[in-house]
Scaffold this motif. Structure first.
Motif, PDB file in Angstrom:
ATOM      1  N   MET A 101       0.845  -1.186   0.000  1.00  0.00           N
ATOM      2  CA  MET A 101       0.000   0.000   0.000  1.00  0.00           C
ATOM      3  C   MET A 101       0.890   1.250   0.000  1.00  0.00           C
ATOM      4  O   MET A 101       1.890   1.299   0.706  1.00  0.00           O
ATOM      5  CB  MET A 101      -0.906   0.020   1.230  1.00  0.00           C
ATOM      6  CG  MET A 101      -2.010   1.056   1.141  1.00  0.00           C
ATOM      7  SD  MET A 101      -3.072   1.041   2.583  1.00  0.00           S
ATOM      8  CE  MET A 101      -1.942   1.729   3.797  1.00  0.00           C
ATOM      9  N   CYS A 102       0.521   2.221  -0.802  1.00  0.00           N
ATOM     10  CA  CYS A 102       1.323   3.447  -0.901  1.00  0.00           C
ATOM     11  C   CYS A 102       1.319   4.210   0.417  1.00  0.00           C
ATOM     12  O   CYS A 102       0.307   4.232   1.141  1.00  0.00           O
ATOM     13  CB  CYS A 102       0.771   4.343  -2.009  1.00  0.00           C
ATOM     14  SG  CYS A 102       0.831   3.584  -3.638  1.00  0.00           S
ATOM     15  N   ASP A 103       2.451   4.869   0.700  1.00  0.00           N
ATOM     16  CA  ASP A 103       2.575   5.639   1.942  1.00  0.00           C
ATOM     17  C   ASP A 103       1.475   6.688   2.073  1.00  0.00           C
ATOM     18  O   ASP A 103       1.037   7.006   3.183  1.00  0.00           O
ATOM     19  CB  ASP A 103       3.936   6.341   1.998  1.00  0.00           C
ATOM     20  CG  ASP A 103       5.078   5.356   2.171  1.00  0.00           C
ATOM     21  OD1 ASP A 103       4.788   4.153   2.289  1.00  0.00           O
ATOM     22  OD2 ASP A 103       6.246   5.784   2.193  1.00  0.00           O
ATOM     23  N   GLU A 104       1.042   7.234   0.943  1.00  0.00           N
ATOM     24  CA  GLU A 104       0.075   8.334   0.988  1.00  0.00           C
ATOM     25  C   GLU A 104      -1.266   7.920   1.583  1.00  0.00           C
ATOM     26  O   GLU A 104      -2.065   8.769   1.983  1.00  0.00           O
ATOM     27  CB  GLU A 104      -0.141   8.888  -0.424  1.00  0.00           C
ATOM     28  CG  GLU A 104      -0.771   7.883  -1.372  1.00  0.00           C
ATOM     29  CD  GLU A 104      -0.794   8.342  -2.820  1.00  0.00           C
ATOM     30  OE1 GLU A 104      -1.794   8.974  -3.218  1.00  0.00           O
ATOM     31  OE2 GLU A 104       0.196   8.089  -3.535  1.00  0.00           O
ATOM     32  N   TYR A 105      -1.503   6.571   1.652  1.00  0.00           N
ATOM     33  CA  TYR A 105      -2.782   6.112   2.185  1.00  0.00           C
ATOM     34  C   TYR A 105      -2.702   5.719   3.662  1.00  0.00           C
ATOM     35  O   TYR A 105      -3.699   5.288   4.235  1.00  0.00           O
ATOM     36  CB  TYR A 105      -3.288   4.900   1.377  1.00  0.00           C
ATOM     37  CG  TYR A 105      -3.702   5.244  -0.028  1.00  0.00           C
ATOM     38  CD1 TYR A 105      -4.921   5.850  -0.279  1.00  0.00           C
ATOM     39  CD2 TYR A 105      -2.858   4.963  -1.096  1.00  0.00           C
ATOM     40  CE1 TYR A 105      -5.308   6.169  -1.578  1.00  0.00           C
ATOM     41  CE2 TYR A 105      -3.239   5.280  -2.400  1.00  0.00           C
ATOM     42  CZ  TYR A 105      -4.461   5.884  -2.629  1.00  0.00           C
ATOM     43  OH  TYR A 105      -4.840   6.198  -3.916  1.00  0.00           O
ATOM     44  N   ILE A 106      -1.525   5.862   4.274  1.00  0.00           N
ATOM     45  CA  ILE A 106      -1.354   5.428   5.663  1.00  0.00           C
ATOM     46  C   ILE A 106      -2.326   6.141   6.593  1.00  0.00           C
ATOM     47  O   ILE A 106      -3.015   5.506   7.414  1.00  0.00           O
ATOM     48  CB  ILE A 106       0.100   5.665   6.138  1.00  0.00           C
ATOM     49  CG1 ILE A 106       1.077   4.793   5.349  1.00  0.00           C
ATOM     50  CG2 ILE A 106       0.236   5.378   7.634  1.00  0.00           C
ATOM     51  CD1 ILE A 106       0.896   3.322   5.541  1.00  0.00           C
ATOM     52  N   ALA A 107      -2.407   7.463   6.477  1.00  0.00           N
ATOM     53  CA  ALA A 107      -3.295   8.222   7.369  1.00  0.00           C
ATOM     54  C   ALA A 107      -4.745   7.798   7.170  1.00  0.00           C
ATOM     55  O   ALA A 107      -5.501   7.640   8.149  1.00  0.00           O
ATOM     56  CB  ALA A 107      -3.134   9.720   7.123  1.00  0.00           C
ATOM     57  N   ASP A 108      -5.149   7.564   5.904  1.00  0.00           N
ATOM     58  CA  ASP A 108      -6.520   7.141   5.626  1.00  0.00           C
ATOM     59  C   ASP A 108      -6.799   5.759   6.226  1.00  0.00           C
ATOM     60  O   ASP A 108      -7.873   5.509   6.772  1.00  0.00           O
ATOM     61  CB  ASP A 108      -6.767   7.090   4.118  1.00  0.00           C
ATOM     62  CG  ASP A 108      -6.725   8.467   3.480  1.00  0.00           C
ATOM     63  OD1 ASP A 108      -7.030   9.448   4.182  1.00  0.00           O
ATOM     64  OD2 ASP A 108      -6.374   8.552   2.295  1.00  0.00           O
ATOM     65  N   LEU A 109      -5.813   4.872   6.096  1.00  0.00           N
ATOM     66  CA  LEU A 109      -5.975   3.527   6.650  1.00  0.00           C
ATOM     67  C   LEU A 109      -6.157   3.588   8.165  1.00  0.00           C
ATOM     68  O   LEU A 109      -7.054   2.951   8.721  1.00  0.00           O
ATOM     69  CB  LEU A 109      -4.763   2.658   6.309  1.00  0.00           C
ATOM     70  CG  LEU A 109      -4.751   1.275   6.974  1.00  0.00           C
ATOM     71  CD1 LEU A 109      -5.751   0.355   6.297  1.00  0.00           C
ATOM     72  CD2 LEU A 109      -3.385   0.645   6.957  1.00  0.00           C
TER      73      LEU A 109
ATOM     74  N   SER B  92       7.609  -2.587   8.451  1.00  0.00           N
ATOM     75  CA  SER B  92       6.414  -3.397   8.191  1.00  0.00           C
ATOM     76  C   SER B  92       6.534  -4.254   6.936  1.00  0.00           C
ATOM     77  O   SER B  92       5.886  -5.302   6.829  1.00  0.00           O
ATOM     78  CB  SER B  92       5.176  -2.510   8.061  1.00  0.00           C
ATOM     79  OG  SER B  92       4.867  -1.904   9.291  1.00  0.00           O
ATOM     80  N   GLU B  93       7.335  -3.831   5.951  1.00  0.00           N
ATOM     81  CA  GLU B  93       7.506  -4.569   4.695  1.00  0.00           C
ATOM     82  C   GLU B  93       6.162  -4.861   4.028  1.00  0.00           C
ATOM     83  O   GLU B  93       5.949  -5.938   3.480  1.00  0.00           O
ATOM     84  CB  GLU B  93       8.280  -5.870   4.939  1.00  0.00           C
ATOM     85  CG  GLU B  93       9.693  -5.634   5.463  1.00  0.00           C
ATOM     86  CD  GLU B  93      10.463  -6.921   5.694  1.00  0.00           C
ATOM     87  OE1 GLU B  93       9.814  -7.988   5.736  1.00  0.00           O
ATOM     88  OE2 GLU B  93      11.689  -6.862   5.819  1.00  0.00           O
ATOM     89  N   GLY B  94       5.262  -3.891   4.118  1.00  0.00           N
ATOM     90  CA  GLY B  94       3.956  -4.041   3.479  1.00  0.00           C
ATOM     91  C   GLY B  94       2.909  -4.717   4.336  1.00  0.00           C
ATOM     92  O   GLY B  94       1.733  -4.796   3.951  1.00  0.00           O
ATOM     93  N   ASN B  95       3.282  -5.221   5.507  1.00  0.00           N
ATOM     94  CA  ASN B  95       2.358  -5.946   6.369  1.00  0.00           C
ATOM     95  C   ASN B  95       1.475  -4.954   7.125  1.00  0.00           C
ATOM     96  O   ASN B  95       1.914  -4.298   8.071  1.00  0.00           O
ATOM     97  CB  ASN B  95       3.156  -6.818   7.352  1.00  0.00           C
ATOM     98  CG  ASN B  95       2.260  -7.753   8.147  1.00  0.00           C
ATOM     99  OD1 ASN B  95       1.102  -7.447   8.430  1.00  0.00           O
ATOM    100  ND2 ASN B  95       2.812  -8.899   8.523  1.00  0.00           N
ATOM    101  N   LEU B  96       0.220  -4.875   6.721  1.00  0.00           N
ATOM    102  CA  LEU B  96      -0.704  -3.922   7.333  1.00  0.00           C
ATOM    103  C   LEU B  96      -1.097  -4.340   8.741  1.00  0.00           C
ATOM    104  O   LEU B  96      -1.418  -3.487   9.577  1.00  0.00           O
ATOM    105  CB  LEU B  96      -1.956  -3.776   6.461  1.00  0.00           C
ATOM    106  CG  LEU B  96      -1.702  -3.244   5.045  1.00  0.00           C
ATOM    107  CD1 LEU B  96      -2.999  -3.189   4.255  1.00  0.00           C
ATOM    108  CD2 LEU B  96      -1.048  -1.870   5.084  1.00  0.00           C
TER     109      LEU B  96
END
Length: 823
Positions: A254-262, A288-292
């Motif tokens: 997931m792109c960094d720009e969506y972190i706050a939204d997530l 995290s290596e992509g691990n949400l």
């Protein structure tokens, strides 16, 4: 202050492009859609599937989510486990929806498949045996019969739901197929990388038979060190054999720009603190290596007084922060692949860990609050499960941090399941206890697997896959291979398991290992096993050469001398040297007292590969009697298979069916001969004019238990005959692709010839003339390999009595039997 509050339902951000692409494919689909959604653990595959399923395109679809063990790499998956989970999910869904027409009860009462009779008879026998008196026995058995006759719906419902026999699996698969034919379904299955072979075969069959119904399959695949990208492509290729498009959807980070939204979507907070968001983005990028899941754990564990560097492994830290008692529960779950029946857990806890259940609710609350476990309902059973496979991974990869707890849990679980295995505790089945013991011993003390070897024979394929069997046996081999003479008896036991489980390549590798420390010249048993495995692996020239090399030093007429003569018969017949077989037959019958030897009954059965059928029938019947006199039911069952095959070959199909039933009765608990029994039984039914779906189910059972290319090809050849009789042309392309793949591996030209011939007549009846002509020509080119096919092609009328019944039908039927001297 730590953030612990989560939204009641998780939401996903991003992925719109991937979802739009899949929806577009569904919009333009002309057949069933299969999508493998793959990514590393924690990338959000399940959330992605959930978001996809909520798209308005699927508004009137039945969405079925199948949740499997929360484990990324699982070597302990039971055969048929995914089938059971899919069946339960579908059954529960339609029951909850109130669709009585789609209920399992309604399906059973209206189903005329004769395979249900087997379950009915088994249930009646169980009730009869379990009763305390003859009167009660009659009452119970009659009650079941009345329920069946009156269609009350529950005559065998629970016996089938809780039954994992091959017959019960067929009934469940048929029900699933029925639902796919009658309704619009989007089936979502997680952790598809762990699917067992039996379930995968059924899955491919459902996809194939409903491919023009525009169904949907979303298969979530976790790639890891255990399952690479190549394995994803292998699954794609396996399913594509059904001639449907299997699309791969790679989920990227997931792109960094969506972190706050997530974080805003997942947490019960609005506009998260900017400092927290900056730290979360940094953690996601660095650790995290992509691990949400790791990111969400970070968010939940976050404390604005804690430096970011202290939260490099938040999931592990979460486990470490638990109370010691809760860590014990985590360890118990780890040894149960991340999920355990709640009732079983309570029994383990009160038996081995604490006499009181009072504190468990507090511990469960701690684990639920910290997002470690959740409860799930599977049928009538409530289960405790890890919330995500990342939790199991975090524990498994950091066992050194929990070493004292892990050792204690291993010890206590070993004691508990040993009691179950011995029969003093009955909360779970002996088979389930065996599976757990094999798993925990393989991790902690592989030598203890020695005490479980006897049950590998019956549990392989029935409960665990052949691959899993070898995984565990290899663990034992690795820890004992430096002292093989000390464990010589164990190694011979391993060879017997490999033979019964059809682990031929693996068994031969074990023999090569044994030869390093055991002199094969002075060990007749090792010599015999070596030649047996070489013969099974079709190295017939080597077998014959080795046989010739050793016969000069073997005492004439000794048991080893006789066994070698019997063993080499298969290699001579495989190379079409009937004269050598006849010479051995003469030599054997010159032995004084041979008819009273242990090997004589084997000899009688083996004569069917080179003598006239009229004599072979008599020999096989006599072989049965001799084995029964010795009390050897397994070998008697194998001789029944040969006897029934010979009866059918001379046109006595009904008598053949009676005798194959005897073989089933004698062999069903040994896990041997299943593919032969059901393949031949189906063939006898086809030749006697019975073509219903029971025949197809029998062939599916045979296929599930077939290992060699010869056996698998035999099943396909007979399935083609069934398709011919039932005009089931939608199944032809799948069978064709499976057959061609096997032909490339199978050395027997006779099997090539019969496969091509049955393909040609099936395609011709389907009106697909080009396909028919192509395979007919290939059969013509090989007609000299099979007298029955040659007779059909050349229009020859047989004068020999035993061959006439073989060509009455337009198609060829293949039989299986035991051609080897399996001492």
């Amino acid at each position: 202050m730590k953030i612990k509050s989560f939204a009641a339902t998780s939401r996903i951000v991003d992925r719109e492009k991937d979802i739009a692409q899949i929806i577009d494919l569904f919009h333009h689909a002309e057949c069933t859609q299969v999508h493998i959604v793959y990514a590393e653990t924690g990338y959000g595959k399940s959330s992605f599937s959930a978001k996809l399923a909520k798209n308005h395109f699927f508004a009137d679809w039945n969405i079925i989510n199948v949740k499997t063990m929360p484990q990324n790499v699982n070597y302990n998956v039971s055969e048929g486990e995914y089938l059971e989970l899919i069946f339960t999910a579908l059954m529960k869904f339609f029951k909850a929806q109130g669709h009585s027409n789609f209920s399992f009860e309604n399906y059973l009462t209206s189903n005329k498949n004769r395979i249900l009779k087997e379950v009915f008879i088994d249930q009646s026998i169980d009730q009869f045996i379990s009763a305390n008196s003859l009167k009660e026995s009659i009452k119970k058995s009659s009650g079941i019969g009345l329920k069946r006759i009156l269609k009350t719906g529950d005559f065998s419902l629970h016996s089938i739901i809780n039954n994992i026999s091959p017959v019960a699996r067929c009934i469940k698969s048929d029900y699933i197929h029925y639902l796919f034919k009658k309704s619009h379904i989007l089936l979502i299955i997680d952790n598809i990388q762990n699917i067992d072979n039996t379930s995968l075969k059924y899955l491919i069959e459902w996809i194939n038979e409903t491919k023009y119904k525009n169904q949907g399959f979303i298969l979530e695949y976790t790639i890891s060190d255990g399952y690479s990208l190549d394995s994803v492509k292998n699954l794609q290729r396996e399913i594509s054999i059904a001639e449907v498009d299997v699309h791969l959807c790679r989920l990227e980070k997931m792109c960094d720009e969506y972190i706050a939204d997530l974080l805003e979507a997942q947490l019960n907070v609005h506009s998260p603190d900017i400092h927290f968001v900056i730290n979360a983005k940094k953690h996601y990028k660095d650790y995290s290596e992509g691990n949400l899941w790791d990111l969400i754990d970070y968010a939940r564990m976050y404390d604005d007084h804690t430096e970011n560097g202290e939260l490099t492994s938040p999931t592990l830290l979460n486990l470490k922060n638990l109370s010691q008692e809760s860590q014990y529960i985590v360890s118990i779950l780890y040894y149960h692949s991340g999920r355990i029946n709640k009732k079983v857990f309570y029994n383990i806890w009160t038996s081995e860990f604490s006499n009181s259940e009072n504190d468990l609710d507090k511990l469960f609350l701690e684990l639920v609050t910290n997002q470690v476990i959740c409860t799930k309902t599977n049928g009538d059973n409530e289960q405790i499960s890890f919330m995500h496979a990342s939790i199991l991974d975090a524990y498994k990869e950091n066992l050194s941090d929990f070493v004292d707890i892990d050792k204690d849990v291993y010890k206590r679980l070993s004691l508990f399941y040993a009691k179950v295995y011995e029969g003093t505790v009955t909360v779970v089945s002996k088979e389930a206890a065996w599976q757990i013991l094999v798993k925990i011993y393989s991790v902690n003390n592989p030598e203890k697997i020695m005490g479980l070897l006897t049950d590998f024979q019956t549990n392989t394929l029935r409960n665990i896959s052949r691959d899993s069997t070898w995984h565990y046996l290899n663990k034992l081999i690795e820890c004992t291979k430096d002292n093989i003479p000390r464990f010589k008896k164990i190694y011979f036991q391993i060879l017997r398991i490999c033979r019964i489980a059809s682990l031929y390549e693996e068994g031969y590798s074990c023999i090569k290992l044994m030869e390093r420390s055991i002199d094969i010249i002075s060990d007749d048993d090792l010599l015999l096993f070596k030649l047996l495995f070489l013969s099974i692996l079709d190295h017939h020239e080597i077998v014959i050469q080795e046989y010739k090399n050793v016969m000069s030093r073997i005492e004439k007429f000794s048991h080893t001398w006789i066994k070698l003569k019997l063993l080499v018969l298969n290699s001579f017949i495989a190379l079409n040297d009937k004269r050598a077989c006849t010479d051995i037959d003469i030599e054997l019958n010159q032995i004084p007292g041979f008819k009273h030897s242990d090997e004589y009954a084997f000899y009688l059965r083996l004569t069917n590969i080179y003598t006239k059928p009229s004599q072979a029938v008599k020999n096989a019947k006599k072989s049965i009697k001799l084995f029964q006199l010795k009390g050897d039911n397994i070998q008697a069952g194998k001789s029944y298979i040969t006897y029934s095959k010979l009866l059918s070959s001379i046109g006595k199909h009904k008598k053949a069916i009676e005798n194959i039933k005897q073989a089933k009765r004698l062999l069903e608990n040994s896990n041997q001969g299943i593919s032969c029994i059901y393949n031949n039984w189906a063939g006898y039914l086809l030749l006697s004019g019975e073509f219903d779906c029971t025949v197809w189910d029998y062939l599916n059972i045979a296929d599930q238990h077939s290992v060699s290319t010869y056996d698998k090809l035999s099943v396909i050849i007979n399935k083609l005959a069934w398709c011919y009789e039932n005009n089931a042309f939608v199944r032809l392309d799948l069978l064709k692709n499976q057959a061609l793949e096997l032909i490339n591996k199978e050395p027997s030209k006779l099997m090539h010839c019969t496969a091509y011939y049955n393909l040609s007549i099936a395609y011709r009846k389907a009106g697909m003339i080009d396909q028919a002509d192509m395979y007919y020509q290939q059969a013509v080119n090989l007609k000299g390999e099979c007298s029955c096919i040659k007779a059909r092609i050349d229009g020859i009328t047989f004068k020999t009595r035993h061959l006439i019944p073989r060509i009455k039908k337009p198609y060829h039927i293949c039989y299986l039997s035991f051609w080897l001297f399996d001492f």
